[in-house]
Scaffold this active site. Structure first.
Site, PDB file in Angstrom:
ATOM      1  N   SER A 113       0.791  -1.223   0.000  1.00  0.00           N
ATOM      2  CA  SER A 113       0.000   0.000   0.000  1.00  0.00           C
ATOM      3  C   SER A 113       0.828   1.279   0.000  1.00  0.00           C
ATOM      4  O   SER A 113       1.596   1.518  -0.915  1.00  0.00           O
ATOM      5  CB  SER A 113      -0.944  -0.038   1.193  1.00  0.00           C
ATOM      6  OG  SER A 113      -1.834   1.032   1.130  1.00  0.00           O
ATOM      7  N   HIS A 114       0.710   2.042   1.075  1.00  0.00           N
ATOM      8  CA  HIS A 114       1.344   3.367   1.137  1.00  0.00           C
ATOM      9  C   HIS A 114       2.815   3.288   1.557  1.00  0.00           C
ATOM     10  O   HIS A 114       3.465   4.316   1.670  1.00  0.00           O
ATOM     11  CB  HIS A 114       0.581   4.233   2.135  1.00  0.00           C
ATOM     12  CG  HIS A 114       0.440   3.553   3.463  1.00  0.00           C
ATOM     13  ND1 HIS A 114      -0.417   2.496   3.663  1.00  0.00           N
ATOM     14  CD2 HIS A 114       1.072   3.745   4.622  1.00  0.00           C
ATOM     15  CE1 HIS A 114      -0.307   2.076   4.901  1.00  0.00           C
ATOM     16  NE2 HIS A 114       0.590   2.819   5.523  1.00  0.00           N
ATOM     17  N   ASP A 277      -2.466   6.450  -3.308  1.00  0.00           N
ATOM     18  CA  ASP A 277      -1.334   5.731  -2.718  1.00  0.00           C
ATOM     19  C   ASP A 277      -0.839   4.582  -3.608  1.00  0.00           C
ATOM     20  O   ASP A 277      -1.303   4.416  -4.738  1.00  0.00           O
ATOM     21  CB  ASP A 277      -1.687   5.219  -1.313  1.00  0.00           C
ATOM     22  CG  ASP A 277      -2.654   4.042  -1.344  1.00  0.00           C
ATOM     23  OD1 ASP A 277      -3.412   3.936  -2.317  1.00  0.00           O
ATOM     24  OD2 ASP A 277      -2.643   3.230  -0.397  1.00  0.00           O
ATOM     25  N   ASP A 279      -1.286   1.351  -3.869  1.00  0.00           N
ATOM     26  CA  ASP A 279      -2.214   0.393  -4.463  1.00  0.00           C
ATOM     27  C   ASP A 279      -3.547   1.015  -4.867  1.00  0.00           C
ATOM     28  O   ASP A 279      -4.478   0.296  -5.241  1.00  0.00           O
ATOM     29  CB  ASP A 279      -2.443  -0.792  -3.517  1.00  0.00           C
ATOM     30  CG  ASP A 279      -3.050  -0.373  -2.191  1.00  0.00           C
ATOM     31  OD1 ASP A 279      -2.808   0.766  -1.752  1.00  0.00           O
ATOM     32  OD2 ASP A 279      -3.781  -1.186  -1.586  1.00  0.00           O
ATOM     33  N   ASP A 281      -5.951   2.651  -3.193  1.00  0.00           N
ATOM     34  CA  ASP A 281      -7.180   2.681  -2.394  1.00  0.00           C
ATOM     35  C   ASP A 281      -7.302   3.942  -1.534  1.00  0.00           C
ATOM     36  O   ASP A 281      -8.354   4.206  -0.976  1.00  0.00           O
ATOM     37  CB  ASP A 281      -7.334   1.402  -1.544  1.00  0.00           C
ATOM     38  CG  ASP A 281      -6.162   1.133  -0.634  1.00  0.00           C
ATOM     39  OD1 ASP A 281      -5.191   1.919  -0.648  1.00  0.00           O
ATOM     40  OD2 ASP A 281      -6.205   0.116   0.096  1.00  0.00           O
ATOM     41  N   ARG A 282      -6.227   4.730  -1.436  1.00  0.00           N
ATOM     42  CA  ARG A 282      -6.313   5.961  -0.631  1.00  0.00           C
ATOM     43  C   ARG A 282      -6.429   7.194  -1.524  1.00  0.00           C
ATOM     44  O   ARG A 282      -6.068   7.152  -2.701  1.00  0.00           O
ATOM     45  CB  ARG A 282      -5.060   6.134   0.223  1.00  0.00           C
ATOM     46  CG  ARG A 282      -4.886   5.074   1.255  1.00  0.00           C
ATOM     47  CD  ARG A 282      -3.712   5.403   2.132  1.00  0.00           C
ATOM     48  NE  ARG A 282      -3.575   4.381   3.153  1.00  0.00           N
ATOM     49  CZ  ARG A 282      -2.989   4.558   4.324  1.00  0.00           C
ATOM     50  NH1 ARG A 282      -2.443   5.735   4.615  1.00  0.00           N
ATOM     51  NH2 ARG A 282      -2.923   3.588   5.203  1.00  0.00           N
ATOM     52  N   LYS A 376     -11.528   0.423   0.097  1.00  0.00           N
ATOM     53  CA  LYS A 376     -11.546   1.855  -0.113  1.00  0.00           C
ATOM     54  C   LYS A 376     -11.051   2.129  -1.526  1.00  0.00           C
ATOM     55  O   LYS A 376     -10.398   1.269  -2.125  1.00  0.00           O
ATOM     56  CB  LYS A 376     -10.734   2.581   0.945  1.00  0.00           C
ATOM     57  CG  LYS A 376      -9.305   2.100   1.142  1.00  0.00           C
ATOM     58  CD  LYS A 376      -8.736   2.722   2.404  1.00  0.00           C
ATOM     59  CE  LYS A 376      -7.266   2.391   2.599  1.00  0.00           C
ATOM     60  NZ  LYS A 376      -7.060   1.139   3.342  1.00  0.00           N
TER      61      LYS A 376
HETATM   62  C1  VG1 Z   1      -3.196   2.000   8.383  1.00  0.00           C
HETATM   63  C2  VG1 Z   1      -4.354   2.954   8.590  1.00  0.00           C
HETATM   64  C3  VG1 Z   1      -5.665   2.207   8.469  1.00  0.00           C
HETATM   65  C4  VG1 Z   1      -5.722   1.515   7.099  1.00  0.00           C
HETATM   66  C5  VG1 Z   1      -4.509   0.628   6.920  1.00  0.00           C
HETATM   67  C6  VG1 Z   1      -4.435   0.020   5.538  1.00  0.00           C
HETATM   68  O1  VG1 Z   1      -3.220   1.000   9.375  1.00  0.00           O
HETATM   69  O2  VG1 Z   1      -4.261   3.594   9.842  1.00  0.00           O
HETATM   70  O3  VG1 Z   1      -6.731   3.105   8.640  1.00  0.00           O
HETATM   71  O4  VG1 Z   1      -6.883   0.743   6.995  1.00  0.00           O
HETATM   72  O5  VG1 Z   1      -3.311   1.385   7.104  1.00  0.00           O
HETATM   73  O6  VG1 Z   1      -4.433   1.007   4.551  1.00  0.00           O
HETATM   74  P1  VG1 Z   1      -2.289   1.030  10.680  1.00  0.00           P
HETATM   75  O7  VG1 Z   1      -2.561  -0.261  11.398  1.00  0.00           O
HETATM   76  O8  VG1 Z   1      -0.896   1.216  10.218  1.00  0.00           O
HETATM   77  O9  VG1 Z   1      -2.741   2.235  11.457  1.00  0.00           O
HETATM   78  V1  VG1 Z   1      -3.699   0.712   3.057  1.00  0.00           V
HETATM   79  O10 VG1 Z   1      -3.913   1.994   2.096  1.00  0.00           O
HETATM   80  O11 VG1 Z   1      -2.425  -0.027   3.570  1.00  0.00           O
HETATM   81  O12 VG1 Z   1      -4.461  -0.652   2.398  1.00  0.00           O
HETATM   82 CO    CO Z   2      -3.470   1.466   0.166  1.00  0.00          CO
END
Ligand code: VG1
Ligand code: CO
Length: 541
Positions: A113-114, A277, A279, A281-282, A376
Site C-alpha cells: 500500500s502506502h 497511494d 495500491d 485505495d487511498r 476503499k
Molecule cells: C493504516 C491505517 C488504516 C488503514 C490501513 C491500511 O493502518 O491507519 O486506517 O486501513 O493502514 O491502509 P495502521 O494499522 O498502520 O494504522 V492501506 O492503504 O495499507 O491498504
Molecule cells: Co493502500
C-alpha cells in the site's frame, strides 16, 4: 512442466496485520517465505481445488515474480482458473471489483500500500474473500495458524508464464485469463458518476492535478481524467507505475505528497488537487489553499453523495473507523441514517456493506469508499468530489466553509511517531492500559476526563468481537484522543495519536492550535516522551 511438493518448515512472524502480511521485500524473497504464506492462504481458506482466483498487485518491486509464483502454486493446488491483471497489475479497488463482477472465489492482492517500494523497501500480500473484501480476522487467524505448522507446499516448476499478453493461457490444468487492469473499473466509475457534467466543468476551465506518485493509479487516472473527462494532458503527474515508485513514498498526505501540496498552496494552484497511494485505495483531496482532512472529506461526501447518479436514491447508512472524526456522525444525524463505528482497517466494513446497512465508509487515514466494491477507493473519491463540484458549482474551499457552517467543524489531526523500539512502545501501551481505570475525573489543564477505555468492537452482523483496538480518552465537552500502534509498519512500532474537538462557531483556526490543549493532555497521559524519548511526531496529518 512438473508439479512438485516442496518440504518446508514454519517461518516466524507471518501474522497478517491491519491489511495483510507486510515485510521488507528482502524478507519476502528469502527461501520459502512467500511460498509458505501463499500455501497457508490456500489451506487457511479450505483449499483452492476447483476455485477461481483473481491475482494482481500494485507493480512494486517483486510484484511480477510473486505473481508468477502464486499462479504456479494455484495451479499445483488444483485451482480451476486464475484471472490476472496484465503484467500482474491491478489496483486494490479494481481487484475487489473483478473478484465481485467475475463471481470468483476471492483473490490475492500484492501490495504494501502506502509503504515505499523497491528491493530494500516493503512488500505485502493479502487475501480478499468472494465478496471482494479483505479477509476477516477469523480467516487471517486460520491462515496464521497454518503458517505455524506448515510442512510442505505445492508448485509447478518449469515452463513459462507470460503475463504481458491479454487473453487466455494455461498452466498445467489451470486456465489463466490475463485482463486489462483498467477497463472494467472505468465502466464501473461511469455507472456511478455524472461524467458529462464533470466533463463540462473541466471544459469550462476547472484545472486538475492528480498526483499518482508513480504508483498504480496512473493508468486509471489517465484513462478517466484525461482521456474520458477531457482534462489537459499532463493533469496526471507521476503517472507511470514504477517498481520503486521513482523513490517517492506513495502515501497521499501533506508530508509525502509535498510536491502537490506546494503547488496547491502556491499562486497558480489548479482548482482541484488530489493524490493516491501505492495500491490506489487511498486519496487526498486539496483545493487552492485548502487541505481537506480525510474525516471531513467523508462527511462532505455523506452530505452530498446524492448528486452522483449511483447514489441518487440516498445512502443506506454510513460507517467510520473509531479514530476517524465524528464529522460524519453529524451528517448521518441530520440525514436520519445509521452511523456505525468500527475498528481500524477496511475488513471491518465488509459485513456492514454485505448486510445492506451502510453504503459509505471511511477512515481518517485517507480512505473513503462505498459498497460499489469492498475496498476503499482513491479514484472513486476523486470522482465523487469532482461530481459534487460539478453539481453544486462550488469550489473546494466553498464546499468546506458551507459544510462547517451547517454542521460545525470537528478539528482533527493525527500524529505519527514512527520506528519506536517495539519493547518501549509495548511498555507505553501496557502502562496506559493500566492507568485507564483511574483517569475518570482527573483534570489536565482545563480538560477533565469523562471516560477512558480500550476499544472493543462487537460486529452487529456476525457477532464476533475484536478487542484491544485502541485506547480512547474522552474529555467533558466531547474533545477526545485515541492512541494505538500501527499494524502495517515493517520496522519497530509506530504510535498513532488521533485528536479531535468540535467547534460550532470558529472555523478558521489552524487545527494544531485548536487542538493544542488536547495534544498536551494526551502527551501527559500517554507519557510519550518518558517511554519513547520522542517529543515531536514524524508525520502530522
Ligand atoms: C493504516 C491505517 C488504516 C488503514 C490501513 C491500511 O493502518 O491507519 O486506517 O486501513 O493502514 O491502509 P495502521 O494499522 O498502520 O494504522 V492501506 O492503504 O495499507 O491498504
Ligand atoms: Co493502500
Amino acid at each position: 512442466m512438473t508439479k512438485k511438493t516442496i518440504n518446508t518448515a514454519p517461518i516466524e512472524g507471518q501474522k497478517p496485520g491491519t491489511s495483510g502480511l507486510r515485510k521488507k521485500c528482502r524478507v519476502f524473497m528469502t527461501e520459502h517465505y512467500l511460498e509458505n504464506f501463499v500455501q497457508a492462504i490456500f489451506d487457511g481458506i479450505g483449499g483452492v481445488q476447483g476455485k477461481t482466483l483473481i491475482v494482481g498487485g500494485d507493480g512494486r518491486f517483486y510484484n511480477d515474480k510473486a505473481t508468477e509464483i502464486i499462479l504456479r502454486m494455484a495451479a499445483a493446488n488444483g485451482a480451476a482458473k486464475a484471472i490476472a491483471g496484465q503484467n500482474g497489475l491491478l489496483s486494490t479497488p479494481a481487484a475487489s471489483h473483478l473478484i465481485r463482477s467475475m463471481k470468483t472465489d476471492g483473490g490475492i492482492i500484492l501490495s504494501a500500500s502506502h509503504n515505499p517500494g523497491g528491493l530494500d523497501e516493503d512488500f505485502g500480500i493479502k487475501f480478499n474473500m468472494a465478496n471482494g473484501g479483505p479477509a476477516p480476522e477469523s480467516v487471517t487467524d486460520a491462515i496464521f495458524g497454518v503458517t505455524k505448522s506448515i510442512k510442505e507446499y505445492h508448485i509447478f516448476e518449469g515452463g513459462s508464464v507470460d503475463l504481458s499478453v491479454i487473453g487466455a493461457a494455461t498452466l498445467g490444468d489451470m486456465q489463466i485469463e490475463i485482463v486489462d487492469p483498467v477497463s472494467a473499473y472505468v465502466d464501473l466509475m461511469q455507472s456511478l458518476f455524472d461524467f458529462p457534467a464533470i466533463g463540462k466543468m473541466i471544459a469550462g476551465g476547472t484545472a486538475i492535478r492528480f498526483d499518482a506518485m508513480n504508483a498504480i493509479t496512473g493508468p486509471y487516472a489517465s484513462a478517466i481524467i484525461e482521456d474520458l473527462l477531457g482534462a489537459a494532458k499532463g493533469s496526471v503527474v507521476h503517472g507511470t507505475p514504477l517498481p520503486d515508485f521513482g523513490g517517492m513514498h506513495p502515501d497521499p498526505n501533506p508530508t509525502w505528497a509535498h510536491e502537490l501540496m506546494d503547488e496547491m498552496m502556491g499562486e497558480n494552484a489548479p482548482a482541484f488537487g488530489c493524490a493516491s497511494d501505492g495500491d490506489g485505495d487511498r486519496n487526498m483531496i486539496v483545493g487552492p489553499n485548502c487541505y481537506v482532512s480525510p474525516s471531513d472529506s467523508l462527511a462532505v461526501i455523506a452530505a452530498n453523495a446524492t448528486v452522483a447518479p449511483g447514489y441518487a436514491g440516498g445512502l443506506k447508512g454510513v460507517a467510520r473507523s473509531m479514530p476517524t472524526s465524528a464529522a460524519v456522525d453529524r451528517v448521518a444525524d441530520a440525514l436520519g441514517i445509521a452511523c456505525y463505528e468500527t475498528p481500524t482497517g477496511w475488513k471491518f466494513f465488509g459485513n456492514l456493506m454485505d448486510d445492506g446497512r451502510v453504503s459509505l465508509c471511511g477512515e481518517e487515514s485517507f480512505g473513503t469508499g462505498s459498497d460499489h466494491v469492498r475496498e476503499k477507493d482513491g479514484v472513486w473519491a476523486v470522482l465523487m468530489w469532482l461530481n459534487i463540484m460539478a453539481a453544486t458549482g462550488k469550489s473546494v474551499p466553498q464546499i468546506m466553509q458551507d459544510h462547517w457552517a451547517k454542521f460545525g467543524r470537528n478539528y482533527y489531526s493525527r500524529h505519527d511517531f514512527e520506528a519506536i523500539e517495539s519493547d518501549k512502545a509495548d511498555a507505553m501501551i501496557t502502562a496506559l492500559r493500566g492507568a485507564l481505570a483511574g483517569l475518570k475525573g482527573q483534570s489536565f489543564g482545563a480538560l477533565t476526563v469523562e471516560a477512558a477505555d480500550d476499544y472493543s468492537y462487537l460486529d452487529p452482523v456476525d457477532g464476533s468481537t475484536s478487542a484491544h483496538q485502541g485506547v480512547r480518552v474522552v474529555f467533558e465537552g466531547g474533545a477526545r484522543f485515541v492512541v494505538r500502534l500501527s499494524g502495517t509498519g515493517t520496522s519497530g512500532a509506530t504510535l498513532r495519536l488521533y485528536v479531535e474537538k468540535l467547534d460550532l462557531n470558529d472555523f478558521d483556526q489552524d487545527p494544531q492550535d485548536a487542538l493544542a490543549d488536547v495534544l498536551k493532555a494526551a502527551h501527559t497521559i500517554i507519557q510519550i516522551e518518558e517511554f519513547s524519548g520522542r517529543t515531536a511526531p514524524d508525520v502530522i496529518t
